[in-house]
Design a protein around this motif. Structure first.
Motif, mmCIF file in Angstrom:
data_model
loop_
_atom_site.group_PDB
_atom_site.id
_atom_site.type_symbol
_atom_site.label_atom_id
_atom_site.label_comp_id
_atom_site.label_asym_id
_atom_site.label_seq_id
_atom_site.Cartn_x
_atom_site.Cartn_y
_atom_site.Cartn_z
ATOM 1 N N PRO A 37 0.833 -1.206 0.000
ATOM 2 C CA PRO A 37 0.000 0.000 0.000
ATOM 3 C C PRO A 37 0.864 1.251 0.000
ATOM 4 O O PRO A 37 2.070 1.203 0.272
ATOM 5 N N ASP A 38 0.265 2.358 -0.308
ATOM 6 C CA ASP A 38 0.932 3.643 -0.137
ATOM 7 C C ASP A 38 0.893 3.977 1.350
ATOM 8 O O ASP A 38 -0.171 4.265 1.916
ATOM 9 N N VAL A 39 2.050 3.899 1.968
ATOM 10 C CA VAL A 39 2.127 4.110 3.417
ATOM 11 C C VAL A 39 2.251 5.604 3.688
ATOM 12 O O VAL A 39 3.174 6.260 3.194
ATOM 13 N N PRO A 40 1.340 6.166 4.463
ATOM 14 C CA PRO A 40 1.448 7.596 4.783
ATOM 15 C C PRO A 40 2.703 7.861 5.599
ATOM 16 O O PRO A 40 3.108 7.045 6.428
ATOM 17 N N THR A 41 3.316 8.991 5.337
ATOM 18 C CA THR A 41 4.525 9.341 6.088
ATOM 19 C C THR A 41 4.171 9.515 7.560
ATOM 20 O O THR A 41 3.363 10.385 7.919
ATOM 21 N N PRO A 42 4.728 8.682 8.419
ATOM 22 C CA PRO A 42 4.364 8.769 9.846
ATOM 23 C C PRO A 42 4.816 10.094 10.457
ATOM 24 O O PRO A 42 5.895 10.605 10.148
ATOM 25 N N ALA A 43 3.977 10.641 11.302
ATOM 26 C CA ALA A 43 4.332 11.856 12.032
ATOM 27 C C ALA A 43 5.195 11.477 13.221
ATOM 28 O O ALA A 43 4.745 10.773 14.121
ATOM 29 N N ILE A 44 6.439 11.921 13.216
ATOM 30 C CA ILE A 44 7.367 11.525 14.283
ATOM 31 C C ILE A 44 7.846 12.721 15.109
ATOM 32 O O ILE A 44 8.607 12.552 16.056
ATOM 33 N N ASP A 46 -4.351 3.883 9.774
ATOM 34 C CA ASP A 46 -5.249 2.781 9.451
ATOM 35 C C ASP A 46 -5.337 2.657 7.933
ATOM 36 O O ASP A 46 -6.295 3.080 7.322
ATOM 37 N N PHE A 47 -4.273 2.097 7.342
ATOM 38 C CA PHE A 47 -4.257 1.898 5.903
ATOM 39 C C PHE A 47 -4.338 0.400 5.618
ATOM 40 O O PHE A 47 -3.995 -0.431 6.462
ATOM 41 N N PRO A 48 -4.804 0.022 4.442
ATOM 42 C CA PRO A 48 -4.924 -1.410 4.127
ATOM 43 C C PRO A 48 -3.562 -2.074 4.043
ATOM 44 O O PRO A 48 -2.579 -1.460 3.616
ATOM 45 N N VAL A 49 -3.518 -3.313 4.469
ATOM 46 C CA VAL A 49 -2.278 -4.093 4.370
ATOM 47 C C VAL A 49 -2.561 -5.352 3.558
ATOM 48 O O VAL A 49 -3.686 -5.856 3.550
#
Length: 567
Positions: free
Chosen positions: A114-121, A300-303
């Motif tokens: 999936p297109d993984v959203p850039t995690p906020a760190i 919560d993205f599809p895997v």
């Protein structure tokens, strides 16, 4: 080669590749020219066998090799041209009815990352629970060493053996009056109270004197390693040859030198360092757990279902193995089955977190250097004998999955340490008991939805099956009752265990040879993996770099079962 997309649904893709007979024949001809000089046949000089005879003798084999090569190149070309990021190795099958001289229709089915959203760190906040090294623990360990080094002296005449004394004896063990194999010995020394022998044996030595000949009765445990003796009542005829009492143990420089050190100060320093390392490990476990909770919250993205199923399969197989060692295996399996859905959710969480960690590692240039990799291989090779070490090192070089297995834990450590550096951390001093209780509590379940709690209810910890085997526990719905405290840590560990994104790699994994020109599955090749996801499952350990054209995942087999959340 012609390519037609036949499925594009969610993360699932399917393609039909048409490989022309001309392309296959050209590969057969090329292979024929390569092998012909090496073929020997009666009546012909070496290397002079006519090509038509070589084709007649080895045509089927040459065709299979050419077909394999064409399929492999076709799949790799598909991945490059379509800019596909496979989640796992594609499923490749040759169309039914293929015959030599015909075009080959090949079906390629796969799931993409999936297109993984850039995690906020930048907004991470963590609490670091610290425990100062306790001097009492150092003294306790010193006392253990002193007890191990204690000397025994002959007891005074008439002294009856007591707990803590050493008894030397000859013995003959019998079941139903008949001596059994391994049940006879001489001059055996037993320190009463250590629990080395089967239950009840040492207790019946209390009160014996030198020269006594006595018989004791015991029952072998139900889980005794010798099946013929398990659960059986037995007698032991004993002849007491000596009773000794322990001398005074002194914690001084002599104790340290007996352990190969220079002084008591050096020994104490080493022990304190070990205790500090252990406590730091507990602190890291707690912090990592909270870190993963924060990463999971809000993402919560599809895997890919195949990755989740592979991860679940790894968890389930370990639980099944552990269930066989329970007192009631059938009951343990039944309880596992009732919690199957919970374990599925845990597998999904772990895959999703793995993708997030991979994204963070790639975006921030985190990698395992060649020098670090060489050190990992050398360390792993030490578990083998000298004759097998080189074979192991060659295997790691040739097998991307083996290399990923070694690389993944270190890569995970680097990503986690990077996130620790980015986080706002507050320190709080606690006792060891408080830190362990925090780790074992189910408090972490309330820090977020964990992404798979789609009903937005607060989950609670649920008892896991033999959690130590998988370093984890399960997460359940709000309706699930709280488990016993001793089981809580297991569930949390399982959720967060082994979510190691493997470091980038550049290996090619070849397609499985097609043995016959018929319907046949052949695994296609992952190529140029640059952001590999490693979970505990050998086949779920996959991810790919998001911008390269010809990339696919490398896998990491899980072997170890490393402890959850450990450094």
């Amino acid at each position: 080669m012609q390519t037609v997309e036949t499925l594009n649904e969610g993360l699932k893709r399917a393609y039909t590749l048409m490989i022309t007979a001309k392309d296959i024949d050209s590969k057969v001809d090329a292979e024929l020219k390569r092998v012909a000089p090496q073929v020997r046949m009666p009546g012909f000089r070496p290397g002079k066998v006519p090509a038509n005879l070589v084709r007649k003798m080895h045509g089927d084999s040459l065709l299979q090799d050419a077909l394999n090569s064409s399929i492999q190149e076709g799949v790799q070309q598909l991945i490059a041209e379509q800019r596909i990021r496979p989640a796992m190795q594609p499923s490749v099958s040759l169309g039914e009815g293929y015959a030599p001289g015909q075009d080959a229709s090949v079906t390629v089915e796969l799931e993409v990352l999936p297109d993984v959203p850039t995690p906020a760190i930048d907004s991470l906040k963590l609490e670091r629970l610290t425990v100062p090294a306790d001097e009492a623990k150092v003294q306790e360990q010193l006392q253990k060493f002193a007890d191990q080094q204690k000397r025994f002296e002959d007891a005074p005449e008439g002294h009856a053996a007591a707990t803590g004394d050493l008894v030397e004896m000859d013995f003959v063990g019998k079941v139903a009056g008949v001596p059994f194999d391994g049940g006879t010995g001489e001059d055996m020394s037993v320190e009463i109270g250590t629990g080395r022998l089967i239950p009840g044996f040492e207790d019946q030595l209390v009160g014996v004197n030198v020269g006594d000949e006595t018989q004791i009765e015991v029952t072998f445990p139900e889980d005794y390693q010798v099946k013929e003796l398990a659960g059986q009542p037995a007698t032991f005829d004993l002849k007491i040859k000596a009773v000794k009492v322990a001398g005074d143990t002194v914690i001084d420089d002599t104790l340290a030198t007996s352990l190969g050190l220079e002084s008591l100060e050096q020994l104490s320093g080493l022990l304190k360092g070990q205790i500090e390392q252990e406590l730091n490990g507990l602190t890291r476990t707690y912090m990592k757990r909270k870190l993963l909770d924060q990463l999971a919250e809000g993402h919560d993205f599809p895997v890919p279902p195949s990755m989740v199923e592979a991860e679940f399969g790894q968890i389930w197989s370990q639980l099944e193995h552990e269930a066989t060692h329970e007192a009631d295996p059938e009951a343990a399996l039944a309880e596992m089955e009732s919690e199957r859905e919970d374990y599925q959710k845990i597998a999904e969480r772990r895959v999703r977190l793995g993708l997030l960690l991979s994204e963070i590692g790639q975006a921030n240039g985190i990698e395992v250097s060649n020098q670090e990799m060489q050190r990992l291989v050398a360390q792993a090779a030490q578990q083998y004998g000298p004759e097998d070490r080189k074979r192991f090192m060659d295997y790691v070089q040739q097998e991307p999955m083996a290399a990923a297995q070694l690389r993944a834990p270190l890569y995970e450590d680097k990503v986690v340490d990077f996130l620790f550096e980015k986080a706002e951390i507050s320190d709080r001093e606690v006792t060891r008991e408080e830190l362990e209780a925090a780790i074992e509590s189910d408090e972490g379940f309330s820090t977020g939805t964990h992404t798979h709690d789609h009903d937005n209810h607060k989950p609670k910890a649920k008892k896991a099956k033999k959690a130590d085997a998988v370093d984890g526990e399960t997460e359940a719905s709000a309706e699930t009752a709280k488990p016993k405290p001793a089981k809580k840590a297991a569930a949390k560990k399982l959720e967060d265990a082994d979510i190691e994104p493997a470091a980038p790699g550049d290996e090619l994994v070849q397609a499985e040879p097609v043995k016959k020109a018929a319907t046949k599955k052949a695994k296609a090749a992952p190529v140029e993996a640059a952001t590999e996801l490693t979970t505990s499952s050998p086949v779920a350990a996959e991810a790919a770099e998001g911008t390269q054209a010809a990339d696919a995942p490398a896998k990491k087999p899980r072997a170890k079962k490393p402890a959850a959340d450990q450094a």
